[in-house]
Write a protein that holds these residues in place. Structure first.
Motif, PDB file in Angstrom:
ATOM      1  N   ALA A   1       0.830  -1.206   0.000  1.00 50.17           N
ATOM      2  CA  ALA A   1       0.000   0.000   0.000  1.00 50.17           C
ATOM      3  C   ALA A   1       0.866   1.259   0.000  1.00 50.17           C
ATOM      4  O   ALA A   1       0.527   2.253  -0.660  1.00 50.17           O
ATOM      5  N   VAL A   2       1.979   1.237   0.733  1.00 49.34           N
ATOM      6  CA  VAL A   2       2.890   2.378   0.727  1.00 49.34           C
ATOM      7  C   VAL A   2       3.406   2.611  -0.690  1.00 49.34           C
ATOM      8  O   VAL A   2       3.473   3.757  -1.171  1.00 49.34           O
ATOM      9  N   ALA A   3       3.759   1.522  -1.382  1.00 53.30           N
ATOM     10  CA  ALA A   3       4.265   1.644  -2.751  1.00 53.30           C
ATOM     11  C   ALA A   3       3.185   2.159  -3.704  1.00 53.30           C
ATOM     12  O   ALA A   3       3.456   2.998  -4.579  1.00 53.30           O
ATOM     13  N   LEU A   4       1.955   1.687  -3.530  1.00 48.86           N
ATOM     14  CA  LEU A   4       0.870   2.093  -4.430  1.00 48.86           C
ATOM     15  C   LEU A   4       0.443   3.541  -4.196  1.00 48.86           C
ATOM     16  O   LEU A   4       0.190   4.291  -5.154  1.00 48.86           O
ATOM     17  N   ILE A   5       0.358   3.944  -2.951  1.00 48.15           N
ATOM     18  CA  ILE A   5      -0.055   5.322  -2.644  1.00 48.15           C
ATOM     19  C   ILE A   5       1.065   6.298  -2.979  1.00 48.15           C
ATOM     20  O   ILE A   5       0.826   7.391  -3.490  1.00 48.15           O
ATOM     21  N   GLY A   6       2.288   5.883  -2.697  1.00 47.12           N
ATOM     22  CA  GLY A   6       3.448   6.675  -3.090  1.00 47.12           C
ATOM     23  C   GLY A   6       3.522   8.027  -2.425  1.00 47.12           C
ATOM     24  O   GLY A   6       3.262   8.165  -1.225  1.00 47.12           O
ATOM     25  N   ARG A   7       3.869   9.049  -3.211  1.00 46.41           N
ATOM     26  CA  ARG A   7       4.184  10.378  -2.690  1.00 46.41           C
ATOM     27  C   ARG A   7       2.923  11.144  -2.321  1.00 46.41           C
ATOM     28  O   ARG A   7       2.571  12.149  -2.951  1.00 46.41           O
ATOM     29  N   SER A   8       2.253  10.651  -1.320  1.00 42.59           N
ATOM     30  CA  SER A   8       1.040  11.296  -0.824  1.00 42.59           C
ATOM     31  C   SER A   8       1.044  11.214   0.695  1.00 42.59           C
ATOM     32  O   SER A   8       1.514  10.235   1.280  1.00 42.59           O
ATOM     33  N   TRP A   9       0.499  12.246   1.349  1.00 36.77           N
ATOM     34  CA  TRP A   9       0.442  12.233   2.802  1.00 36.77           C
ATOM     35  C   TRP A   9      -0.513  11.167   3.327  1.00 36.77           C
ATOM     36  O   TRP A   9      -0.542  10.887   4.524  1.00 36.77           O
TER      37      TRP A   9
ATOM     38  N   LEU B   1      19.278  -7.426  12.600  1.00 34.18           N
ATOM     39  CA  LEU B   1      18.846  -6.125  13.094  1.00 34.18           C
ATOM     40  C   LEU B   1      19.226  -5.012  12.113  1.00 34.18           C
ATOM     41  O   LEU B   1      18.374  -4.212  11.691  1.00 34.18           O
ATOM     42  N   PHE B   2      20.492  -4.964  11.725  1.00 33.39           N
ATOM     43  CA  PHE B   2      20.932  -3.912  10.813  1.00 33.39           C
ATOM     44  C   PHE B   2      20.394  -4.135   9.404  1.00 33.39           C
ATOM     45  O   PHE B   2      20.199  -3.175   8.650  1.00 33.39           O
ATOM     46  N   GLY B   3      20.140  -5.398   9.060  1.00 28.36           N
ATOM     47  CA  GLY B   3      19.481  -5.676   7.789  1.00 28.36           C
ATOM     48  C   GLY B   3      18.083  -5.082   7.753  1.00 28.36           C
ATOM     49  O   GLY B   3      17.650  -4.503   6.751  1.00 28.36           O
ATOM     50  N   HIS B   4      17.367  -5.215   8.870  1.00 28.38           N
ATOM     51  CA  HIS B   4      16.024  -4.626   8.968  1.00 28.38           C
ATOM     52  C   HIS B   4      16.091  -3.117   8.800  1.00 28.38           C
ATOM     53  O   HIS B   4      15.319  -2.530   8.023  1.00 28.38           O
ATOM     54  N   PHE B   5      17.005  -2.467   9.543  1.00 24.94           N
ATOM     55  CA  PHE B   5      17.115  -1.009   9.456  1.00 24.94           C
ATOM     56  C   PHE B   5      17.431  -0.560   8.027  1.00 24.94           C
ATOM     57  O   PHE B   5      16.843   0.414   7.528  1.00 24.94           O
ATOM     58  N   ALA B   6      18.356  -1.272   7.390  1.00 20.65           N
ATOM     59  CA  ALA B   6      18.776  -0.885   6.039  1.00 20.65           C
ATOM     60  C   ALA B   6      17.617  -1.003   5.049  1.00 20.65           C
ATOM     61  O   ALA B   6      17.368  -0.082   4.255  1.00 20.65           O
ATOM     62  N   VAL B   7      16.906  -2.115   5.082  1.00 14.38           N
ATOM     63  CA  VAL B   7      15.792  -2.317   4.145  1.00 14.38           C
ATOM     64  C   VAL B   7      14.657  -1.338   4.445  1.00 14.38           C
ATOM     65  O   VAL B   7      14.077  -0.734   3.530  1.00 14.38           O
ATOM     66  N   TYR B   8      14.333  -1.172   5.716  1.00 19.52           N
ATOM     67  CA  TYR B   8      13.252  -0.273   6.142  1.00 19.52           C
ATOM     68  C   TYR B   8      13.482   1.141   5.613  1.00 19.52           C
ATOM     69  O   TYR B   8      12.610   1.748   4.972  1.00 19.52           O
ATOM     70  N   LEU B   9      14.680   1.673   5.867  1.00 18.00           N
ATOM     71  CA  LEU B   9      14.972   3.044   5.451  1.00 18.00           C
ATOM     72  C   LEU B   9      15.135   3.155   3.942  1.00 18.00           C
ATOM     73  O   LEU B   9      14.698   4.144   3.330  1.00 18.00           O
ATOM     74  N   ALA B  10      15.736   2.144   3.311  1.00 13.42           N
ATOM     75  CA  ALA B  10      15.928   2.184   1.861  1.00 13.42           C
ATOM     76  C   ALA B  10      14.587   2.196   1.132  1.00 13.42           C
ATOM     77  O   ALA B  10      14.398   2.952   0.172  1.00 13.42           O
ATOM     78  N   VAL B  11      13.644   1.379   1.588  1.00 14.44           N
ATOM     79  CA  VAL B  11      12.326   1.328   0.956  1.00 14.44           C
ATOM     80  C   VAL B  11      11.619   2.668   1.097  1.00 14.44           C
ATOM     81  O   VAL B  11      11.037   3.194   0.131  1.00 14.44           O
ATOM     82  N   LEU B  12      11.657   3.250   2.288  1.00 14.60           N
ATOM     83  CA  LEU B  12      10.967   4.525   2.508  1.00 14.60           C
ATOM     84  C   LEU B  12      11.592   5.648   1.686  1.00 14.60           C
ATOM     85  O   LEU B  12      10.876   6.462   1.082  1.00 14.60           O
ATOM     86  N   LEU B  13      12.919   5.718   1.631  1.00 13.15           N
ATOM     87  CA  LEU B  13      13.586   6.783   0.882  1.00 13.15           C
ATOM     88  C   LEU B  13      13.446   6.584  -0.622  1.00 13.15           C
ATOM     89  O   LEU B  13      13.534   7.547  -1.398  1.00 13.15           O
ATOM     90  N   TRP B  14      13.224   5.346  -1.029  1.00 19.13           N
ATOM     91  CA  TRP B  14      13.002   5.054  -2.452  1.00 19.13           C
ATOM     92  C   TRP B  14      11.590   5.459  -2.867  1.00 19.13           C
ATOM     93  O   TRP B  14      11.374   6.010  -3.957  1.00 19.13           O
ATOM     94  N   LEU B  15      10.620   5.217  -1.992  1.00 16.88           N
ATOM     95  CA  LEU B  15       9.222   5.449  -2.339  1.00 16.88           C
ATOM     96  C   LEU B  15       8.728   6.853  -2.013  1.00 16.88           C
ATOM     97  O   LEU B  15       7.775   7.335  -2.629  1.00 16.88           O
ATOM     98  N   LEU B  16       9.363   7.519  -1.027  1.00 24.68           N
ATOM     99  CA  LEU B  16       8.844   8.790  -0.530  1.00 24.68           C
ATOM    100  C   LEU B  16       9.918   9.870  -0.538  1.00 24.68           C
ATOM    101  O   LEU B  16      11.113   9.569  -0.405  1.00 24.68           O
ATOM    102  N   PRO B  17       9.518  11.136  -0.636  1.00 26.78           N
ATOM    103  CA  PRO B  17      10.474  12.231  -0.482  1.00 26.78           C
ATOM    104  C   PRO B  17      11.032  12.216   0.948  1.00 26.78           C
ATOM    105  O   PRO B  17      10.366  11.708   1.864  1.00 26.78           O
ATOM    106  N   PRO B  18      12.221  12.747   1.178  1.00 25.72           N
ATOM    107  CA  PRO B  18      12.843  12.668   2.506  1.00 25.72           C
ATOM    108  C   PRO B  18      11.954  13.174   3.642  1.00 25.72           C
ATOM    109  O   PRO B  18      11.845  12.517   4.689  1.00 25.72           O
TER     110      PRO B  18
END
Length: 347
Positions: A56-64, A201-218
Protein backbone atom coordinates in the motif's frame (compact mmCIF):
# COMPACT_ATOMS: atom_id res chain seq x y z
CA UNK A 1 8.22 -13.67 25.95
CA UNK A 2 10.53 -16.35 27.19
CA UNK A 3 11.86 -19.44 25.55
CA UNK A 4 13.89 -22.37 26.32
CA UNK A 5 14.58 -19.77 28.09
CA UNK A 6 10.85 -19.77 28.70
CA UNK A 7 10.73 -19.98 32.44
CA UNK A 8 9.10 -23.34 32.78
CA UNK A 9 7.25 -24.18 35.96
CA UNK A 10 9.17 -26.70 38.04
CA UNK A 11 7.99 -30.31 37.92
CA UNK A 12 4.83 -30.87 39.98
CA UNK A 13 6.64 -32.78 42.67
CA UNK A 14 9.06 -29.85 43.16
CA UNK A 15 6.67 -26.95 42.71
CA UNK A 16 4.50 -27.40 45.76
CA UNK A 17 1.22 -29.21 46.12
CA UNK A 18 -0.94 -26.24 45.15
CA UNK A 19 0.65 -25.80 41.74
CA UNK A 20 0.89 -29.57 41.25
CA UNK A 21 -2.87 -29.99 41.62
CA UNK A 22 -3.56 -27.09 39.28
CA UNK A 23 -1.15 -28.52 36.71
CA UNK A 24 -3.00 -31.83 36.73
CA UNK A 25 -6.32 -30.08 36.19
CA UNK A 26 -4.93 -28.10 33.27
CA UNK A 27 -3.32 -31.18 31.73
CA UNK A 28 -6.49 -33.25 32.18
CA UNK A 29 -8.41 -30.52 30.33
CA UNK A 30 -6.03 -30.88 27.37
CA UNK A 31 -5.06 -27.21 27.46
CA UNK A 32 -1.32 -27.70 27.00
CA UNK A 33 -1.64 -29.25 23.53
CA UNK A 34 -0.32 -27.39 20.47
CA UNK A 35 -2.69 -25.54 18.12
CA UNK A 36 -0.96 -25.73 14.71
CA UNK A 37 -4.09 -24.86 12.72
CA UNK A 38 -4.71 -21.71 14.73
CA UNK A 39 -1.13 -20.51 14.37
CA UNK A 40 -1.03 -21.33 10.66
CA UNK A 41 -4.04 -19.07 10.09
CA UNK A 42 -2.79 -16.34 12.43
CA UNK A 43 0.74 -16.20 11.03
CA UNK A 44 -0.57 -16.24 7.44
CA UNK A 45 -2.98 -13.39 8.19
CA UNK A 46 -0.37 -11.23 9.92
CA UNK A 47 2.17 -11.90 7.14
CA UNK A 48 -0.43 -10.91 4.55
CA UNK A 49 -1.13 -7.64 6.36
CA UNK A 50 2.61 -7.00 6.71
CA UNK A 51 3.24 -7.46 2.98
CA UNK A 52 -0.01 -5.71 2.08
CA UNK A 53 0.88 -2.69 4.21
CA UNK A 54 4.17 -2.15 2.43
CA UNK A 55 2.48 -2.75 -0.92
CA UNK A 56 0.00 0.00 0.00
CA UNK A 57 2.89 2.38 0.73
CA UNK A 58 4.26 1.64 -2.75
CA UNK A 59 0.87 2.09 -4.43
CA UNK A 60 -0.05 5.32 -2.64
CA UNK A 61 3.45 6.68 -3.09
CA UNK A 62 4.18 10.38 -2.69
CA UNK A 63 1.04 11.30 -0.82
CA UNK A 64 0.44 12.23 2.80
CA UNK A 65 -2.16 9.46 2.85
CA UNK A 66 0.78 7.12 3.37
CA UNK A 67 0.76 8.29 7.00
CA UNK A 68 -2.56 6.44 7.39
CA UNK A 69 -0.78 3.29 6.25
CA UNK A 70 2.00 4.06 8.76
CA UNK A 71 -0.60 3.90 11.52
CA UNK A 72 -1.98 0.61 10.25
CA UNK A 73 1.52 -0.86 9.93
CA UNK A 74 2.17 0.10 13.57
CA UNK A 75 -0.60 -2.29 14.57
CA UNK A 76 0.75 -4.96 12.22
CA UNK A 77 4.22 -4.60 13.74
CA UNK A 78 2.66 -5.09 17.16
CA UNK A 79 1.01 -8.28 15.96
CA UNK A 80 4.33 -9.52 14.55
CA UNK A 81 5.92 -8.87 17.96
CA UNK A 82 3.16 -10.91 19.59
CA UNK A 83 3.90 -13.82 17.25
CA UNK A 84 7.59 -13.57 18.19
CA UNK A 85 6.47 -13.72 21.82
CA UNK A 86 4.41 -16.88 21.33
CA UNK A 87 7.12 -18.56 19.27
CA UNK A 88 9.74 -17.78 21.91
CA UNK A 89 7.54 -19.39 24.55
CA UNK A 90 7.29 -22.55 22.42
CA UNK A 91 3.58 -22.03 22.03
CA UNK A 92 3.83 -22.43 18.25
CA UNK A 93 6.43 -25.20 17.90
CA UNK A 94 7.46 -27.79 20.44
CA UNK A 95 11.11 -27.99 19.37
CA UNK A 96 13.62 -25.36 20.46
CA UNK A 97 15.26 -24.88 17.07
CA UNK A 98 12.00 -24.19 15.24
CA UNK A 99 10.84 -21.90 18.05
CA UNK A 100 14.06 -19.88 18.00
CA UNK A 101 14.14 -19.63 14.21
CA UNK A 102 10.54 -18.41 13.93
CA UNK A 103 10.94 -16.05 16.89
CA UNK A 104 14.15 -14.62 15.46
CA UNK A 105 12.55 -14.04 12.04
CA UNK A 106 9.54 -12.33 13.60
CA UNK A 107 11.80 -10.23 15.82
CA UNK A 108 13.84 -9.16 12.81
CA UNK A 109 10.60 -8.13 11.10
CA UNK A 110 10.08 -5.38 13.67
CA UNK A 111 13.74 -4.47 14.32
CA UNK A 112 14.27 -6.28 17.61
CA UNK A 113 17.24 -8.32 18.85
CA UNK A 114 15.73 -11.69 19.71
CA UNK A 115 18.59 -12.70 22.02
CA UNK A 116 18.45 -9.48 24.04
CA UNK A 117 14.69 -9.60 24.43
CA UNK A 118 14.71 -13.31 25.23
CA UNK A 119 17.16 -12.84 28.10
CA UNK A 120 15.25 -9.86 29.50
CA UNK A 121 11.86 -11.54 29.27
CA UNK A 122 13.12 -14.76 30.79
CA UNK A 123 14.25 -12.86 33.88
CA UNK A 124 10.90 -11.11 34.04
CA UNK A 125 8.98 -14.39 34.04
CA UNK A 126 11.18 -15.83 36.75
CA UNK A 127 10.57 -12.90 39.12
CA UNK A 128 7.60 -10.81 37.96
CA UNK A 129 7.26 -7.46 39.71
CA UNK A 130 10.27 -8.05 41.94
CA UNK A 131 11.95 -4.68 42.38
CA UNK A 132 15.50 -6.01 42.34
CA UNK A 133 15.12 -8.97 39.98
CA UNK A 134 12.55 -8.04 37.32
CA UNK A 135 14.25 -6.01 34.53
CA UNK A 136 10.87 -4.51 33.64
CA UNK A 137 11.00 -2.62 36.96
CA UNK A 138 14.39 -1.06 36.33
CA UNK A 139 14.15 2.74 36.87
CA UNK A 140 15.11 3.79 33.34
CA UNK A 141 12.91 6.82 32.67
CA UNK A 142 10.16 6.02 35.16
CA UNK A 143 10.19 5.03 38.82
CA UNK A 144 8.00 2.09 39.80
CA UNK A 145 8.07 2.43 43.58
CA UNK A 146 8.50 5.13 46.19
CA UNK A 147 11.83 3.59 47.22
CA UNK A 148 13.09 4.10 43.66
CA UNK A 149 11.72 7.64 43.67
CA UNK A 150 13.62 8.57 46.85
CA UNK A 151 16.98 7.73 45.28
CA UNK A 152 16.15 8.78 41.71
CA UNK A 153 18.51 11.10 39.85
CA UNK A 154 18.58 12.63 36.40
CA UNK A 155 15.68 11.95 34.05
CA UNK A 156 13.82 9.52 36.35
CA UNK A 157 13.81 12.20 39.04
CA UNK A 158 12.63 14.87 36.61
CA UNK A 159 9.99 12.75 34.87
CA UNK A 160 8.92 10.85 37.97
CA UNK A 161 7.14 13.86 39.43
CA UNK A 162 4.52 13.80 36.68
CA UNK A 163 5.09 10.35 35.21
CA UNK A 164 1.44 9.26 35.32
CA UNK A 165 0.54 12.17 33.02
CA UNK A 166 3.56 11.60 30.79
CA UNK A 167 3.21 7.81 30.52
CA UNK A 168 1.28 7.54 27.25
CA UNK A 169 3.17 10.40 25.53
CA UNK A 170 6.43 8.67 26.50
CA UNK A 171 5.20 5.44 24.92
CA UNK A 172 5.66 7.11 21.52
CA UNK A 173 9.38 6.58 22.13
CA UNK A 174 9.05 2.91 23.06
CA UNK A 175 9.48 1.67 19.48
CA UNK A 176 12.72 3.64 19.14
CA UNK A 177 13.81 2.42 22.58
CA UNK A 178 13.29 -1.18 21.44
CA UNK A 179 15.68 -0.61 18.54
CA UNK A 180 18.27 1.29 20.60
CA UNK A 181 18.25 -1.32 23.38
CA UNK A 182 18.63 -4.09 20.79
CA UNK A 183 21.67 -2.39 19.26
CA UNK A 184 23.27 -1.66 22.64
CA UNK A 185 22.83 -5.29 23.67
CA UNK A 186 25.05 -6.42 20.79
CA UNK A 187 28.06 -5.18 22.80
CA UNK A 188 27.31 -7.83 25.43
CA UNK A 189 29.65 -10.72 24.68
CA UNK A 190 27.53 -13.12 26.71
CA UNK A 191 24.60 -12.64 24.30
CA UNK A 192 24.02 -15.83 22.35
CA UNK A 193 24.04 -15.60 18.54
CA UNK A 194 24.76 -11.88 18.71
CA UNK A 195 26.42 -11.90 15.27
CA UNK A 196 23.26 -13.31 13.71
CA UNK A 197 21.08 -10.95 15.73
CA UNK A 198 23.22 -8.02 14.63
CA UNK A 199 23.03 -8.98 10.97
CA UNK A 200 19.24 -9.34 11.12
CA UNK A 201 18.85 -6.13 13.09
CA UNK A 202 20.93 -3.91 10.81
CA UNK A 203 19.48 -5.68 7.79
CA UNK A 204 16.02 -4.63 8.97
CA UNK A 205 17.12 -1.01 9.46
CA UNK A 206 18.78 -0.88 6.04
CA UNK A 207 15.79 -2.32 4.15
CA UNK A 208 13.25 -0.27 6.14
CA UNK A 209 14.97 3.04 5.45
CA UNK A 210 15.93 2.18 1.86
CA UNK A 211 12.33 1.33 0.96
CA UNK A 212 10.97 4.53 2.51
CA UNK A 213 13.59 6.78 0.88
CA UNK A 214 13.00 5.05 -2.45
CA UNK A 215 9.22 5.45 -2.34
CA UNK A 216 8.84 8.79 -0.53
CA UNK A 217 10.47 12.23 -0.48
CA UNK A 218 12.84 12.67 2.51
CA UNK A 219 10.47 14.86 4.53
CA UNK A 220 7.57 12.48 4.01
CA UNK A 221 9.79 9.50 4.84
CA UNK A 222 10.77 11.13 8.15
CA UNK A 223 7.10 11.81 8.93
CA UNK A 224 6.29 8.17 8.10
CA UNK A 225 8.98 6.92 10.51
CA UNK A 226 7.74 9.24 13.27
CA UNK A 227 4.10 8.14 12.91
CA UNK A 228 4.88 4.47 12.39
CA UNK A 229 7.41 4.06 15.18
CA UNK A 230 5.53 6.35 17.54
CA UNK A 231 2.25 4.45 17.24
CA UNK A 232 4.11 1.13 17.30
CA UNK A 233 5.54 2.17 20.67
CA UNK A 234 2.13 3.19 21.99
CA UNK A 235 0.67 -0.15 20.92
CA UNK A 236 3.52 -2.12 22.50
CA UNK A 237 3.22 -0.21 25.76
CA UNK A 238 -0.54 -0.61 25.77
CA UNK A 239 -0.10 -4.37 25.40
CA UNK A 240 2.10 -4.72 28.46
CA UNK A 241 1.02 -1.91 30.82
CA UNK A 242 -2.17 -3.66 32.07
CA UNK A 243 -0.38 -6.88 33.00
CA UNK A 244 1.65 -6.06 36.14
CA UNK A 245 1.70 -2.31 36.68
CA UNK A 246 -0.22 -1.43 39.81
CA UNK A 247 0.05 -4.96 41.17
CA UNK A 248 2.03 -5.82 44.36
CA UNK A 249 5.77 -5.24 44.06
CA UNK A 250 8.06 -7.78 45.72
CA UNK A 251 11.35 -6.80 47.32
CA UNK A 252 14.31 -8.43 49.01
CA UNK A 253 13.56 -11.95 50.18
CA UNK A 254 9.89 -11.84 49.17
CA UNK A 255 9.65 -15.21 47.44
CA UNK A 256 6.15 -16.72 47.54
CA UNK A 257 5.74 -20.17 46.04
CA UNK A 258 5.54 -20.39 42.24
CA UNK A 259 1.74 -20.23 42.00
CA UNK A 260 1.36 -17.21 44.29
CA UNK A 261 4.38 -15.44 42.83
CA UNK A 262 2.78 -15.53 39.39
CA UNK A 263 -0.87 -14.98 40.35
CA UNK A 264 -0.50 -12.21 42.91
CA UNK A 265 1.71 -10.03 40.72
CA UNK A 266 -0.37 -10.35 37.53
CA UNK A 267 -3.66 -8.90 36.36
CA UNK A 268 -6.11 -10.23 33.78
CA UNK A 269 -8.13 -8.00 31.48
CA UNK A 270 -11.71 -8.96 30.74
CA UNK A 271 -12.99 -8.88 27.17
CA UNK A 272 -14.15 -10.93 24.21
CA UNK A 273 -12.53 -12.19 21.04
CA UNK A 274 -11.47 -8.69 19.94
CA UNK A 275 -9.56 -8.17 23.19
CA UNK A 276 -7.86 -11.55 22.71
CA UNK A 277 -6.74 -10.52 19.21
CA UNK A 278 -5.73 -6.96 20.11
CA UNK A 279 -3.73 -8.02 23.19
CA UNK A 280 -2.53 -11.31 21.72
CA UNK A 281 -3.82 -13.34 24.65
CA UNK A 282 -1.75 -11.32 27.13
CA UNK A 283 -5.03 -10.19 28.64
CA UNK A 284 -4.97 -13.65 30.28
CA UNK A 285 -1.72 -12.74 32.00
CA UNK A 286 -2.20 -14.90 35.08
CA UNK A 287 -2.64 -18.07 33.05
CA UNK A 288 0.21 -17.09 30.75
CA UNK A 289 2.60 -16.68 33.68
CA UNK A 290 1.54 -19.96 35.24
CA UNK A 291 1.79 -21.90 31.95
CA UNK A 292 4.09 -19.92 29.60
CA UNK A 293 4.12 -22.57 26.87
CA UNK A 294 0.33 -22.84 26.69
CA UNK A 295 -0.90 -21.71 23.24
CA UNK A 296 -2.61 -18.34 23.53
CA UNK A 297 -6.00 -19.56 22.19
CA UNK A 298 -6.19 -21.99 25.13
CA UNK A 299 -5.71 -19.30 27.77
CA UNK A 300 -9.37 -18.24 27.88
CA UNK A 301 -10.50 -21.75 28.79
CA UNK A 302 -7.62 -22.11 31.26
CA UNK A 303 -8.82 -18.93 32.95
CA UNK A 304 -11.98 -20.69 34.14
CA UNK A 305 -9.95 -23.49 35.70
CA UNK A 306 -7.37 -21.20 37.31
CA UNK A 307 -9.87 -18.68 38.66
CA UNK A 308 -11.98 -21.42 40.26
CA UNK A 309 -8.87 -23.00 41.75
CA UNK A 310 -7.65 -19.69 43.20
CA UNK A 311 -11.07 -19.22 44.80
CA UNK A 312 -10.71 -22.65 46.42
CA UNK A 313 -7.29 -21.67 47.80
CA UNK A 314 -8.32 -18.18 48.84
CA UNK A 315 -5.66 -16.64 46.57
CA UNK A 316 -6.52 -13.20 45.20
CA UNK A 317 -7.21 -13.34 41.45
CA UNK A 318 -7.09 -9.85 39.90
CA UNK A 319 -9.25 -9.22 36.87
CA UNK A 320 -10.64 -5.96 35.51
CA UNK A 321 -11.68 -4.16 32.34
CA UNK A 322 -9.12 -2.67 29.95
CA UNK A 323 -9.75 0.99 30.83
CA UNK A 324 -9.77 0.18 34.55
CA UNK A 325 -6.44 -1.64 34.16
CA UNK A 326 -4.84 1.47 32.66
CA UNK A 327 -6.36 3.57 35.43
CA UNK A 328 -4.83 1.29 38.06
CA UNK A 329 -1.45 1.36 36.33
CA UNK A 330 -1.46 5.17 36.11
CA UNK A 331 -2.60 5.50 39.72
CA UNK A 332 0.30 3.28 40.79
CA UNK A 333 2.74 5.42 38.79
CA UNK A 334 1.38 8.58 40.37
CA UNK A 335 1.74 7.12 43.87
CA UNK A 336 5.28 5.91 43.13
CA UNK A 337 6.32 9.45 42.22
CA UNK A 338 4.88 10.99 45.41
CA UNK A 339 8.25 11.41 47.23
CA UNK A 340 9.52 13.51 44.31
CA UNK A 341 6.52 15.83 44.46
CA UNK A 342 6.83 16.12 48.22
CA UNK A 343 10.50 17.04 47.90
CA UNK A 344 9.47 19.88 45.57
CA UNK A 345 7.04 21.17 48.22
CA UNK A 346 9.68 20.88 50.94
CA UNK A 347 12.15 22.78 48.84
Amino acid sequence: MTTDSTVRPPPPEASGSDFARLSRRIADAGLLGRRPGYYAVRITAVAAFYVGGWAAVALIGRSWWTLTVAGLLAVVFGQVALIAHDAAHRQVFRRRRASEASGRIAGAGVGMSYGWWQDKHTRHHANPNHEELDPDLAPDLLVWSQDQARVAKGLPRLIGRRQAFLFFPLLTLEGFNLHVSSVRALANRSLKNRTLDGALLFGHFAVYLAVLLWLLPPGMAIAFVAVHQGLFGVYLGSLFAPNHKGMPILTGDDRPDFLRRQVLTSRNVRGGWFTDIALGGLNHQIEHHLFPSMPSPNLREARRVVRRYCEELGVDYAETGLIASYRQALTSLHQAGAPLRHSDVAA
